[in-house]
Enzyme design. Structure first.
Site, PDB file in Angstrom:
ATOM      1  N   GLY A 196     -31.344 -57.403 -48.382  1.00 20.12           N
ATOM      2  CA  GLY A 196     -32.217 -57.965 -48.083  1.00 20.12           C
ATOM      3  C   GLY A 196     -32.786 -58.911 -47.350  1.00 20.12           C
ATOM      4  O   GLY A 196     -33.944 -58.352 -47.693  1.00 20.12           O
TER       5      GLY A 196
ATOM      6  N   LYS B  11     -16.552 -64.515 -58.598  1.00 26.99           N
ATOM      7  CA  LYS B  11     -15.521 -65.592 -58.484  1.00 26.99           C
ATOM      8  C   LYS B  11     -15.237 -67.026 -59.739  1.00 26.99           C
ATOM      9  O   LYS B  11     -16.362 -67.500 -59.659  1.00 26.99           O
ATOM     10  CB  LYS B  11     -15.498 -66.597 -57.307  1.00 26.99           C
ATOM     11  CG  LYS B  11     -13.544 -66.396 -56.989  1.00 26.99           C
ATOM     12  CD  LYS B  11     -12.722 -66.726 -55.842  1.00 26.99           C
ATOM     13  CE  LYS B  11     -11.819 -67.106 -55.561  1.00 26.99           C
ATOM     14  NZ  LYS B  11     -11.597 -66.801 -54.308  1.00 26.99           N
TER      15      LYS B  11
ATOM     16  N   ASP C 115      -5.687 -71.858 -44.866  1.00 28.15           N
ATOM     17  CA  ASP C 115      -5.041 -71.335 -46.135  1.00 28.15           C
ATOM     18  C   ASP C 115      -5.232 -69.953 -45.651  1.00 28.15           C
ATOM     19  O   ASP C 115      -5.803 -68.707 -46.531  1.00 28.15           O
ATOM     20  CB  ASP C 115      -5.737 -71.546 -47.197  1.00 28.15           C
ATOM     21  CG  ASP C 115      -4.482 -70.776 -48.391  1.00 28.15           C
ATOM     22  OD1 ASP C 115      -2.919 -70.912 -48.732  1.00 28.15           O
ATOM     23  OD2 ASP C 115      -5.452 -70.666 -49.638  1.00 28.15           O
TER      24      ASP C 115
HETATM   25  N1  LIG Z   1     -14.592 -59.796 -52.936  1.00 30.96           N
HETATM   26  C1  LIG Z   1     -13.546 -59.562 -52.936  1.00 30.96           C
HETATM   27  N2  LIG Z   1     -13.713 -57.936 -53.422  1.00 30.96           N
HETATM   28  C2  LIG Z   1     -12.600 -57.578 -53.667  1.00 30.96           C
HETATM   29  N3  LIG Z   1     -10.860 -58.328 -54.226  1.00 30.96           N
HETATM   30  C3  LIG Z   1     -11.299 -59.383 -54.510  1.00 30.96           C
HETATM   31  C4  LIG Z   1     -12.369 -60.435 -53.481  1.00 30.96           C
HETATM   32  N4  LIG Z   1     -11.984 -61.145 -53.403  1.00 30.96           N
HETATM   33  C5  LIG Z   1     -11.231 -61.421 -54.108  1.00 30.96           C
HETATM   34  N5  LIG Z   1     -10.103 -60.294 -54.463  1.00 30.96           N
HETATM   35  C6  LIG Z   1      -9.504 -59.185 -54.886  1.00 30.96           C
HETATM   36  O1  LIG Z   1      -8.444 -60.696 -56.611  1.00 30.96           O
HETATM   37  C7  LIG Z   1      -7.611 -61.662 -55.721  1.00 30.96           C
HETATM   38  C8  LIG Z   1      -7.432 -62.931 -55.869  1.00 30.96           C
HETATM   39  O2  LIG Z   1      -8.149 -63.411 -55.107  1.00 30.96           O
HETATM   40  P1  LIG Z   1      -7.986 -64.742 -55.293  1.00 30.96           P
HETATM   41  O3  LIG Z   1      -9.058 -65.344 -53.721  1.00 30.96           O
HETATM   42  O4  LIG Z   1      -8.906 -65.776 -56.533  1.00 30.96           O
HETATM   43  O5  LIG Z   1      -6.658 -65.720 -55.226  1.00 30.96           O
HETATM   44  P2  LIG Z   1      -5.539 -65.675 -54.008  1.00 30.96           P
HETATM   45  O6  LIG Z   1      -6.131 -65.420 -52.690  1.00 30.96           O
HETATM   46  O7  LIG Z   1      -4.746 -64.470 -53.934  1.00 30.96           O
HETATM   47  O8  LIG Z   1      -5.163 -66.476 -54.564  1.00 30.96           O
HETATM   48  P3  LIG Z   1      -5.526 -68.125 -54.433  1.00 30.96           P
HETATM   49  O9  LIG Z   1      -7.153 -68.169 -55.205  1.00 30.96           O
HETATM   50  O10 LIG Z   1      -4.579 -68.992 -54.280  1.00 30.96           O
HETATM   51  O11 LIG Z   1      -5.964 -67.999 -52.392  1.00 30.96           O
HETATM   52  C9  LIG Z   1      -7.457 -61.187 -54.327  1.00 30.96           C
HETATM   53  O12 LIG Z   1      -5.875 -60.282 -54.213  1.00 30.96           O
HETATM   54  C10 LIG Z   1      -7.698 -59.966 -53.777  1.00 30.96           C
HETATM   55  O13 LIG Z   1      -7.448 -58.393 -54.227  1.00 30.96           O
END
Ligand SMILES: Nc1ncnc2c1ncn2[C@@H]1O[C@H](COP(=O)(O)OP(=O)(O)OP(=O)(O)O)[C@@H](O)[C@H]1O
Length: 416
Positions: free
Chosen positions: A91, A164, A261
């Site tokens: 938007g 998140k 990371d």
């Molecule tokens: N914006 C998003 N859209 C769709 N799926 C997501 C999104 N963010 C995260 N995920 C899914 O959730 C999972 C966990 O994400 P998250 O970023 O919490 O942890 P990570 O990257 O696996 O580990 P860390 O927190 O240690 O970096 C990801 O591997 C992905 O499959």
């Protein structure tokens, strides 16, 4: 180039997951606009690229030039017929972006051309906060779990977004929470087609929850687990997506943003097949929590992609991300990590102290990719290329894919 020739593919097309998109024209216009590259913008427009072409998030060249403060490009695009009030998926108009980033002179130019700011008129709340009542967490669907907390799919203003949640054991520490908020405030300023879009932190909520765009195809880690090794064209297209997102972070105006990371789990794919980088800067907080005695579970997983200087706890710079990038590209050609059975910490230890690197069989890795990977994971961080160099190299590799010469059968069998 001894063992490898590129297969034929239609000119200016490239594979993005399931779809073939003609992305070079619009992509380059957006890229040049965000970099303030007036000559590049002129070239693209002269090629006939439409000034109002938008990316998947409906962001136009004028949005990008406005948020990056590229005054000359803004003027040029307006002269060439760019819509001053094009609205992106969130938007926002170009004026909303110019205002958010304090580009006064651009705001004046846009206003003089009839620009309006629907976000600014609507609300006095800083754009990175969203009222909790706007999101129904009771209907949330769990989609993943990381070291900070769970990720849910939720609806916000009729759009599917990712929520998140940060564990209360982490967010209850005020110092850690402040660090999170600082990183999120930085994230919310970023706009790039290969960076996951931050939307806002929920306020009036007793937990720390923030919203980002939802990427329906999940992470690169999930994709590689499902599909295994990628064909070279797709791997190079994906590598370019990551490199472009990373280059944007490294060239951030006020100060370079180091991801720290970069792993296949922190690279997500949207519905159009485009890869986007996420979770940058948050690992800094992980290090802080180690100081506080909180052991991050995610750290273990990240050892596989960790640059030797980080493992040895030496001072480091942007090139740590280039090292991680090389390991991700290696996995895309191979279908996963080469040393899956080994303990990740031991893998990092051997890389840091024995200079060990994954194998680069000429059967799997085209010569230019082998050379690039060896440069990117060089033990001396100063010898690693920048993402800007990497993009140029990958673009040239991609161009060669488009030649009509068929690939020798030995490589064709082994790679495709
Ligand atoms: N914006 C998003 N859209 C769709 N799926 C997501 C999104 N963010 C995260 N995920 C899914 O959730 C999972 C966990 O994400 P998250 O970023 O919490 O942890 P990570 O990257 O696996 O580990 P860390 O927190 O240690 O970096 C990801 O591997 C992905 O499959």
């Amino acid at each position: 180039m001894e063992n490898f020739k590129y297969p034929s593919s239609p000119p200016s097309k490239r594979m993005r997951g399931a779809e073939t998109i003609d992305s070079e024209g619009p992509y380059r216009l957006l890229y040049c606009s965000s970099k303030g590259d007036t000559d590049g913008v002129v070239q693209e427009l002269e090629k006939g690229v439409e000034p109002n072409l938008a990316d998947y998030d409906k962001r136009t060249a004028l949005h990008l030039a406005s948020c990056e403060g590229c005054t000359e490009v803004v003027v040029l695009l307006l002269e060439k017929g760019a819509d001053v009030n094009s609205i992106d998926r969130w938007g926002r108009t170009p004026l909303s972006d110019a205002r958010s980033f304090g580009h006064e002179s651009i705001c004046k130019i846009l206003e003089a051309n009839g620009g309006i700011d629907p976000v600014g008129l609507d609300s006095q709340i800083p754009c990175y906060t969203i009222d909790y009542s706007e999101v129904n967490m009771n209907d949330a669907i769990l989609i993943g779990e990381g070291s900070y907390g769970e990720i849910y799919l939720v609806k916000w203003r009729g759009t599917e977004v990712a929520a998140k949640t940060i564990r209360s054991s982490i967010a209850s520490n005020q110092r850690v929470k402040n660090s999170f908020m600082k990183e999120l405030a930085l994230w919310q300023k970023l706009r790039h087609p290969n960076i996951v879009q931050f939307l806002g932190v929920l306020n009036n909520c007793n937990r720390l929850i923030f919203l980002t765009e939802y990427l329906c195809n999940g992470s690169l880690h999930d994709i590689l687990r499902k599909k295994g090794r990628l064909d070279p064209q797709t791997a190079v297209a994906y590598a370019l997506d990551i490199a472009r997102g990373m280059n944007y972070l490294h060239q951030h105006k006020s100060h370079a943003i180091i991801h720290r990371d970069l792993t296949p789990r922190n690279v997500l794919q949207d519905a159009a097949g485009r890869l986007k980088v996420t979770d940058f800067g948050l690992s800094k907080i992980a290090q802080e929590k180690d100081v506080l005695g909180y052991k991050m579970t995610g750290t273990t997983g990240s050892f596989r992609y960790m640059a030797p200087e980080v493992y040895r706890r030496e001072s480091y710079g942007k090139s740590v991300d280039v090292f991680s990038f090389a390991l991700i590209v290696h996995e895309m050609f191979q279908g996963g990590p080469s040393n899956l059975a080994d303990d990740p910490e031991q893998v990092a230890d051997k890389r840091a102290y024995e200079d060990s690197r994954p194998p680069l069989s000429s059967y799997v890795y085209p010569e230019p990719i082998r050379i690039l990977l060896q440069k990117c994971w060089h033990k001396n961080p100063d010898f690693r290329p920048t993402f800007e160099d990497i993009i140029l190299e990958l673009e040239s590799i991609q161009d060669k894919f488009q030649t009509t010469e068929p690939m020798p059968s030995r490589c064709r069998c082994s790679i495709l």
